[in-house]
Design a protein around this motif. Structure first.
Motif, PDB file in Angstrom:
ATOM      1  N   SER A 111       0.831  -1.211   0.000  1.00  0.00           N
ATOM      2  CA  SER A 111       0.000   0.000   0.000  1.00  0.00           C
ATOM      3  C   SER A 111       0.863   1.257   0.000  1.00  0.00           C
ATOM      4  O   SER A 111       0.526   2.248  -0.664  1.00  0.00           O
ATOM      5  CB  SER A 111      -0.928   0.000   1.212  1.00  0.00           C
ATOM      6  OG  SER A 111      -0.193  -0.095   2.417  1.00  0.00           O
ATOM      7  N   GLU A 112       1.990   1.231   0.715  1.00  0.00           N
ATOM      8  CA  GLU A 112       2.908   2.374   0.707  1.00  0.00           C
ATOM      9  C   GLU A 112       3.600   2.509  -0.644  1.00  0.00           C
ATOM     10  O   GLU A 112       3.766   3.622  -1.156  1.00  0.00           O
ATOM     11  CB  GLU A 112       3.952   2.226   1.810  1.00  0.00           C
ATOM     12  CG  GLU A 112       3.380   2.289   3.209  1.00  0.00           C
ATOM     13  CD  GLU A 112       4.412   1.968   4.263  1.00  0.00           C
ATOM     14  OE1 GLU A 112       5.619   1.975   3.957  1.00  0.00           O
ATOM     15  OE2 GLU A 112       3.996   1.727   5.403  1.00  0.00           O
ATOM     16  N   ALA A 113       4.009   1.381  -1.214  1.00  0.00           N
ATOM     17  CA  ALA A 113       4.664   1.412  -2.528  1.00  0.00           C
ATOM     18  C   ALA A 113       3.717   1.943  -3.600  1.00  0.00           C
ATOM     19  O   ALA A 113       4.101   2.780  -4.423  1.00  0.00           O
ATOM     20  CB  ALA A 113       5.154   0.008  -2.897  1.00  0.00           C
ATOM     21  N   ALA A 114       2.475   1.480  -3.578  1.00  0.00           N
ATOM     22  CA  ALA A 114       1.494   1.954  -4.560  1.00  0.00           C
ATOM     23  C   ALA A 114       1.240   3.446  -4.392  1.00  0.00           C
ATOM     24  O   ALA A 114       1.104   4.180  -5.379  1.00  0.00           O
ATOM     25  CB  ALA A 114       0.190   1.175  -4.416  1.00  0.00           C
ATOM     26  N   GLY A 115       1.195   3.906  -3.162  1.00  0.00           N
ATOM     27  CA  GLY A 115       1.000   5.331  -2.908  1.00  0.00           C
ATOM     28  C   GLY A 115       2.146   6.178  -3.430  1.00  0.00           C
ATOM     29  O   GLY A 115       1.928   7.246  -4.032  1.00  0.00           O
ATOM     30  N   ARG A 116       3.375   5.712  -3.220  1.00  0.00           N
ATOM     31  CA  ARG A 116       4.543   6.446  -3.714  1.00  0.00           C
ATOM     32  C   ARG A 116       4.570   6.488  -5.236  1.00  0.00           C
ATOM     33  O   ARG A 116       4.905   7.520  -5.839  1.00  0.00           O
ATOM     34  CB  ARG A 116       5.823   5.815  -3.177  1.00  0.00           C
ATOM     35  CG  ARG A 116       6.017   6.071  -1.701  1.00  0.00           C
ATOM     36  CD  ARG A 116       7.278   5.469  -1.152  1.00  0.00           C
ATOM     37  NE  ARG A 116       8.425   5.854  -1.945  1.00  0.00           N
ATOM     38  CZ  ARG A 116       9.482   5.078  -2.134  1.00  0.00           C
ATOM     39  NH1 ARG A 116       9.549   3.890  -1.575  1.00  0.00           N
ATOM     40  NH2 ARG A 116      10.492   5.476  -2.863  1.00  0.00           N
ATOM     41  N   ILE A 117       4.222   5.378  -5.874  1.00  0.00           N
ATOM     42  CA  ILE A 117       4.205   5.322  -7.340  1.00  0.00           C
ATOM     43  C   ILE A 117       3.105   6.236  -7.888  1.00  0.00           C
ATOM     44  O   ILE A 117       3.317   6.974  -8.857  1.00  0.00           O
ATOM     45  CB  ILE A 117       4.031   3.867  -7.825  1.00  0.00           C
ATOM     46  CG1 ILE A 117       5.309   3.061  -7.500  1.00  0.00           C
ATOM     47  CG2 ILE A 117       3.716   3.809  -9.310  1.00  0.00           C
ATOM     48  CD1 ILE A 117       5.164   1.577  -7.701  1.00  0.00           C
ATOM     49  N   THR A 118       1.939   6.220  -7.265  1.00  0.00           N
ATOM     50  CA  THR A 118       0.842   7.091  -7.688  1.00  0.00           C
ATOM     51  C   THR A 118       1.204   8.559  -7.514  1.00  0.00           C
ATOM     52  O   THR A 118       0.947   9.384  -8.401  1.00  0.00           O
ATOM     53  CB  THR A 118      -0.439   6.748  -6.909  1.00  0.00           C
ATOM     54  OG1 THR A 118      -0.769   5.375  -7.143  1.00  0.00           O
ATOM     55  CG2 THR A 118      -1.600   7.622  -7.330  1.00  0.00           C
ATOM     56  N   ASP A 119       1.809   8.899  -6.374  1.00  0.00           N
ATOM     57  CA  ASP A 119       2.237  10.286  -6.139  1.00  0.00           C
ATOM     58  C   ASP A 119       3.241  10.748  -7.194  1.00  0.00           C
ATOM     59  O   ASP A 119       3.147  11.873  -7.700  1.00  0.00           O
ATOM     60  CB  ASP A 119       2.853  10.442  -4.748  1.00  0.00           C
ATOM     61  CG  ASP A 119       1.830  10.344  -3.637  1.00  0.00           C
ATOM     62  OD1 ASP A 119       0.622  10.434  -3.924  1.00  0.00           O
ATOM     63  OD2 ASP A 119       2.246  10.170  -2.470  1.00  0.00           O
ATOM     64  N   ALA A 120       4.186   9.877  -7.533  1.00  0.00           N
ATOM     65  CA  ALA A 120       5.188  10.227  -8.540  1.00  0.00           C
ATOM     66  C   ALA A 120       4.528  10.442  -9.905  1.00  0.00           C
ATOM     67  O   ALA A 120       4.877  11.374 -10.633  1.00  0.00           O
ATOM     68  CB  ALA A 120       6.257   9.138  -8.628  1.00  0.00           C
TER      69      ALA A 120
END
Length: 126
Positions: free
Chosen positions: A33-42
């Protein structure tokens, strides 16, 4: 006493992922969930910058909102932090600016290794 301490340390190191992944205590792992959030933010940041520079208006693509799903990140699994960092750097970097966040996501983020739900790389994922 020293023998028990050494055996305990060895057992803990062998079961590192089994014990520490669910707790989020491993250094080189990141929850999905943290990885997906970072990728989405980028992806959102890259779309905002690209659209502002190219058209003068800030806009984002609908596909950048689901960038974590496009990268096939499962929120309950754990991922190698270095792989996620590389993906985020590619999206935010020159490659993301040149070809866009969606294509960079497809090129750079499809081979992120997961560690499964509870157990790590040497063991099969559940």
């Amino acid at each position: 006493m020293l023998k028990k301490l050494i055996l305990s340390a060895l057992a803990l190191s062998l079961t590192n992922c089994l014990i520490l992944n669910p707790l989020g205590a491993t250094i080189d792992r990141e929850k999905g969930s943290e990885a997906a959030g970072r990728i989405t933010d980028a992806a959102i940041q890259t779309d905002l910058i690209n659209s502002t520079l190219l058209s003068g208006r800030a806009s984002i693509s609908i596909l950048s909102l689901i960038a974590g799903d496009i990268a096939k990140i499962e929120s309950e699994k754990y991922y190698i932090k270095a792989d996620v960092d590389k993906c985020v750097e590619d999206i935010r970097g020159f490659k993301g600016f040149l070809v866009g966040s969606l294509i960079t996501n497809i090129i750079s983020c499809q081979d992120i290794n997961s560690d499964g739900y509870l157990i790590g790389e040497p063991f099969p994922s559940l």
